[in-house]
Design a protein around this motif. Structure first.
Motif, PDB file in Angstrom:
ATOM      1  N   ARG A  62       0.850  -1.194   0.000  1.00  0.00           N
ATOM      2  CA  ARG A  62       0.000   0.000   0.000  1.00  0.00           C
ATOM      3  C   ARG A  62       0.883   1.240   0.000  1.00  0.00           C
ATOM      4  O   ARG A  62       1.649   1.448   0.934  1.00  0.00           O
ATOM      5  N   CYS A  63       0.770   2.075  -1.029  1.00  0.00           N
ATOM      6  CA  CYS A  63       1.565   3.304  -1.054  1.00  0.00           C
ATOM      7  C   CYS A  63       0.930   4.312  -0.085  1.00  0.00           C
ATOM      8  O   CYS A  63      -0.301   4.435  -0.046  1.00  0.00           O
ATOM      9  N   PRO A  64       1.742   5.049   0.668  1.00  0.00           N
ATOM     10  CA  PRO A  64       1.207   5.884   1.746  1.00  0.00           C
ATOM     11  C   PRO A  64       0.388   7.100   1.303  1.00  0.00           C
ATOM     12  O   PRO A  64      -0.236   7.748   2.118  1.00  0.00           O
ATOM     13  N   TYR A  65       0.387   7.396   0.002  1.00  0.00           N
ATOM     14  CA  TYR A  65      -0.343   8.572  -0.497  1.00  0.00           C
ATOM     15  C   TYR A  65      -1.635   8.172  -1.228  1.00  0.00           C
ATOM     16  O   TYR A  65      -2.404   9.033  -1.648  1.00  0.00           O
ATOM     17  N   CYS A  66      -1.880   6.859  -1.357  1.00  0.00           N
ATOM     18  CA  CYS A  66      -2.907   6.397  -2.283  1.00  0.00           C
ATOM     19  C   CYS A  66      -4.271   6.193  -1.629  1.00  0.00           C
ATOM     20  O   CYS A  66      -4.386   5.536  -0.592  1.00  0.00           O
ATOM     21  N   ALA A  67      -5.295   6.762  -2.278  1.00  0.00           N
ATOM     22  CA  ALA A  67      -6.650   6.622  -1.744  1.00  0.00           C
ATOM     23  C   ALA A  67      -7.527   5.763  -2.660  1.00  0.00           C
ATOM     24  O   ALA A  67      -8.742   5.697  -2.480  1.00  0.00           O
ATOM     25  N   PHE A  68      -6.907   5.100  -3.649  1.00  0.00           N
ATOM     26  CA  PHE A  68      -7.705   4.235  -4.533  1.00  0.00           C
ATOM     27  C   PHE A  68      -8.217   3.028  -3.765  1.00  0.00           C
ATOM     28  O   PHE A  68      -7.614   2.616  -2.768  1.00  0.00           O
ATOM     29  N   TYR A  69      -9.270   2.427  -4.280  1.00  0.00           N
ATOM     30  CA  TYR A  69      -9.805   1.226  -3.638  1.00  0.00           C
ATOM     31  C   TYR A  69      -8.897   0.037  -3.966  1.00  0.00           C
ATOM     32  O   TYR A  69      -8.740  -0.340  -5.127  1.00  0.00           O
ATOM     33  N   LYS A  70      -8.260  -0.524  -2.943  1.00  0.00           N
ATOM     34  CA  LYS A  70      -7.375  -1.684  -3.154  1.00  0.00           C
ATOM     35  C   LYS A  70      -7.165  -2.400  -1.843  1.00  0.00           C
ATOM     36  O   LYS A  70      -7.448  -1.878  -0.762  1.00  0.00           O
ATOM     37  N   ARG A  71      -6.672  -3.631  -1.934  1.00  0.00           N
ATOM     38  CA  ARG A  71      -6.246  -4.366  -0.752  1.00  0.00           C
ATOM     39  C   ARG A  71      -4.983  -5.138  -1.092  1.00  0.00           C
ATOM     40  O   ARG A  71      -4.626  -5.259  -2.265  1.00  0.00           O
ATOM     41  N   LEU A  72      -4.319  -5.641  -0.053  1.00  0.00           N
ATOM     42  CA  LEU A  72      -3.067  -6.335  -0.326  1.00  0.00           C
ATOM     43  C   LEU A  72      -3.336  -7.635  -1.053  1.00  0.00           C
ATOM     44  O   LEU A  72      -4.300  -8.356  -0.728  1.00  0.00           O
ATOM     45  N   TRP A  73      -2.483  -7.953  -2.017  1.00  0.00           N
ATOM     46  CA  TRP A  73      -2.669  -9.166  -2.804  1.00  0.00           C
ATOM     47  C   TRP A  73      -2.589 -10.391  -1.900  1.00  0.00           C
ATOM     48  O   TRP A  73      -1.804 -10.435  -0.945  1.00  0.00           O
ATOM     49  N   ASP A  74      -3.415 -11.372  -2.201  1.00  0.00           N
ATOM     50  CA  ASP A  74      -3.470 -12.605  -1.429  1.00  0.00           C
ATOM     51  C   ASP A  74      -3.979 -13.690  -2.378  1.00  0.00           C
ATOM     52  O   ASP A  74      -4.932 -13.458  -3.121  1.00  0.00           O
ATOM     53  N   PRO A  75      -3.339 -14.877  -2.404  1.00  0.00           N
ATOM     54  CA  PRO A  75      -3.721 -15.885  -3.411  1.00  0.00           C
ATOM     55  C   PRO A  75      -5.170 -16.343  -3.307  1.00  0.00           C
ATOM     56  O   PRO A  75      -5.814 -16.605  -4.325  1.00  0.00           O
ATOM     57  N   THR A  76      -5.713 -16.410  -2.079  1.00  0.00           N
ATOM     58  CA  THR A  76      -7.096 -16.882  -1.942  1.00  0.00           C
ATOM     59  C   THR A  76      -8.061 -15.814  -2.439  1.00  0.00           C
ATOM     60  O   THR A  76      -9.038 -16.101  -3.156  1.00  0.00           O
ATOM     61  N   LEU A  77      -7.763 -14.555  -2.058  1.00  0.00           N
ATOM     62  CA  LEU A  77      -8.645 -13.458  -2.479  1.00  0.00           C
ATOM     63  C   LEU A  77      -8.602 -13.289  -3.999  1.00  0.00           C
ATOM     64  O   LEU A  77      -9.613 -12.976  -4.628  1.00  0.00           O
ATOM     65  N   GLU A  78      -7.429 -13.506  -4.566  1.00  0.00           N
ATOM     66  CA  GLU A  78      -7.274 -13.386  -6.016  1.00  0.00           C
ATOM     67  C   GLU A  78      -8.231 -14.347  -6.729  1.00  0.00           C
ATOM     68  O   GLU A  78      -8.914 -13.986  -7.686  1.00  0.00           O
ATOM     69  N   LYS A  79      -8.314 -15.557  -6.221  1.00  0.00           N
ATOM     70  CA  LYS A  79      -9.178 -16.566  -6.855  1.00  0.00           C
ATOM     71  C   LYS A  79     -10.649 -16.172  -6.703  1.00  0.00           C
ATOM     72  O   LYS A  79     -11.415 -16.217  -7.667  1.00  0.00           O
ATOM     73  N   SER A  80     -11.025 -15.741  -5.490  1.00  0.00           N
ATOM     74  CA  SER A  80     -12.443 -15.392  -5.331  1.00  0.00           C
ATOM     75  C   SER A  80     -12.796 -14.164  -6.165  1.00  0.00           C
ATOM     76  O   SER A  80     -13.918 -14.050  -6.681  1.00  0.00           O
ATOM     77  N   TYR A  81     -11.829 -13.238  -6.313  1.00  0.00           N
ATOM     78  CA  TYR A  81     -12.083 -12.061  -7.159  1.00  0.00           C
ATOM     79  C   TYR A  81     -12.352 -12.493  -8.603  1.00  0.00           C
ATOM     80  O   TYR A  81     -13.314 -12.043  -9.233  1.00  0.00           O
ATOM     81  N   LEU A  82     -11.513 -13.385  -9.124  1.00  0.00           N
ATOM     82  CA  LEU A  82     -11.679 -13.792 -10.525  1.00  0.00           C
ATOM     83  C   LEU A  82     -12.962 -14.588 -10.739  1.00  0.00           C
ATOM     84  O   LEU A  82     -13.633 -14.440 -11.764  1.00  0.00           O
TER      85      LEU A  82
END
Ligand code: SF4
Length: 377
Positions: A23-43
């Motif tokens: 997470r970049c300290p200046y960023c307000a975009f919607y994001k979360r830290l990458w995680d292999p399980t979350l990646e699969k559920s996202y796709l």
């Protein structure tokens, strides 16, 4: 649920990938830290959402496709490839002339580029931000200057037609000399397109928490004007307040936003504007993966006066402004009458001008763009 898109309307498609490696300290975009399980559920959810749009809509053409985030190339290569395959369901129904993916330099590899080539992508947008190692450190970026050169080389070796460089200015205590040095290095890699961002301190970010201040406003304006002059001298066309392109490299996806075209957003937190309706997908990740219903199915119709206002807010970002006749055709009224007081005042301030049947923001107005646009809200 279903929706129809009238003949002659070609929306753009935006895909939001909500993961980053850090997470970049200046960023307000919607994001979360990458995680292999979350990646699969996202796709899995993205696939359901895309199929749902396809199954419930009448046939329609898409003008352009843009995958942003987050960091799309934070996905592992097999997942990245799966995402492109999911989105290729649209293939065959129309020809999409511009397909862009945002990528961060640290994760650009020849294999990702080959994957993009396979699925007919034409453009990448590299989150470079700066060529100054201290500025990259302040921004908390993973990449360094060496990584940028390597990523650019890989992109240039690919069959893609164009690429963009994101470039930031307005760092604390910065001056034109420093910006110029960073730009000189940027010119060595010869980006066909540059998107310029002033550092802003967004609510809820670590920068806000730690009281980081961008450069003072006057200096910020000066840096912006100097960058515009510098890039013009290097052969870039300044076509939108923050966009610069070598001939033939303007971004048609973004031009669709700036000319107030329709667009469909998929993925968590993605916005859409379609058939005069605004809608937004949920920003709650768990909710999205549980029920990825496209928000366009329940868009909110906006009033004509809001549409007029939004049309002006978008179009005045373009250096060419807009034709008075385009406004008349679209809304059946005269913009000079609808916003008589505001336009007279802004022309009086030399922030707007009428030129060859167009209403345009002047150079002076561009620097003060927020002040100009607020008059039309
Ligand atoms: S990589 Fe981009 S989207 Fe991710 S946190 Fe940093 S600035 Fe935000």
């Amino acid at each position: 649920m279903s929706f129809n898109i009238p003949d002659g309307v070609y929306p753009s498609l935006y895909v939001h990938v909500p993961f980053c490696l850090k997470r970049c300290p200046y960023c307000a975009f919607y994001k979360r830290l990458w995680d292999p399980t979350l990646e699969k559920s996202y796709l899995d959810a993205l696939e359901k959402e895309v199929l749902s749009i396809q199954e419930n809509s009448s046939s329609f053409n898409i003008k352009s496709l843009f995958i942003g985030g987050g960091t799309p190339n934070s996905l592992t290569l097999p997942s990245f490839s799966r995402m492109l395959k999911i989105l290729s369901v649209f293939k065959g129904r129309f020809e999409v002339l511009e397909k862009t993916v945002e990528m961060n330099p640290e994760a650009v590899t020849p294999a990702y580029l080959r994957c993009l080539e396979t699925y007919g992508y034409t453009r990448v947008s590299l989150g470079i931000q700066s060529f100054d190692k201290n500025e990259l450190k302040l921004l908390g970026r993973i990449h360094n200057v060496k990584t940028i050169y390597k990523a650019v080389e890989i992109v240039k070796d690919s069959k893609l037609l164009s690429w963009n460089m994101d470039f930031m200015f307005g760092f604390p205590d910065s001056d034109w000399n420093g910006v110029r040095k960073s730009l000189d290095k940027a010119m060595e890699v010869d980006p066909p397109h540059i998107s310029l961002y002033a550092l802003t301190i967004e609510k809820g970010t670590l920068f806000e928490k730690h009281g980081i201040q961008p450069v003072v406003q006057e200096n910020d304006y000066r840096q912006y004007q100097n960058i515009c002059r510098y890039l013009k001298a290097k052969g870039y066309l300044h076509y939108e307040v923050s966009a610069f392109a070598k001939p033939g490299h303007e971004c048609s996806h973004n031009k669709n936003y700036w000319t107030y075209g329709d667009f469909i957003g998929v993925g968590p937190s993605a916005d859409s504007y379609l058939n005069g309706c605004h809608s937004k997908n949920t920003s709650n990740f768990s909710q999205y993966v549980k029920q990825p219903t496209p928000s366009i199915f329940k868009g909110k119709l906006i009033s004509d006066s809001q549409k007029k206002s939004e049309f002006i807010l978008s179009n005045l970002r373009l250096i060419s402004g807009f034709l008075l006749s385009t406004y008349r055709q679209r809304f059946g009224s005269d913009v000079l009458k609808d916003f008589e007081k505001e336009i007279e005042e802004l022309i009086g301030n030399r922030w707007l001008r009428l030129y060859k049947g167009r209403l345009q923001t002047t150079k002076k107005g561009l620097v003060m763009l927020n002040e100009v646009l607020i008059r039309f809200v």
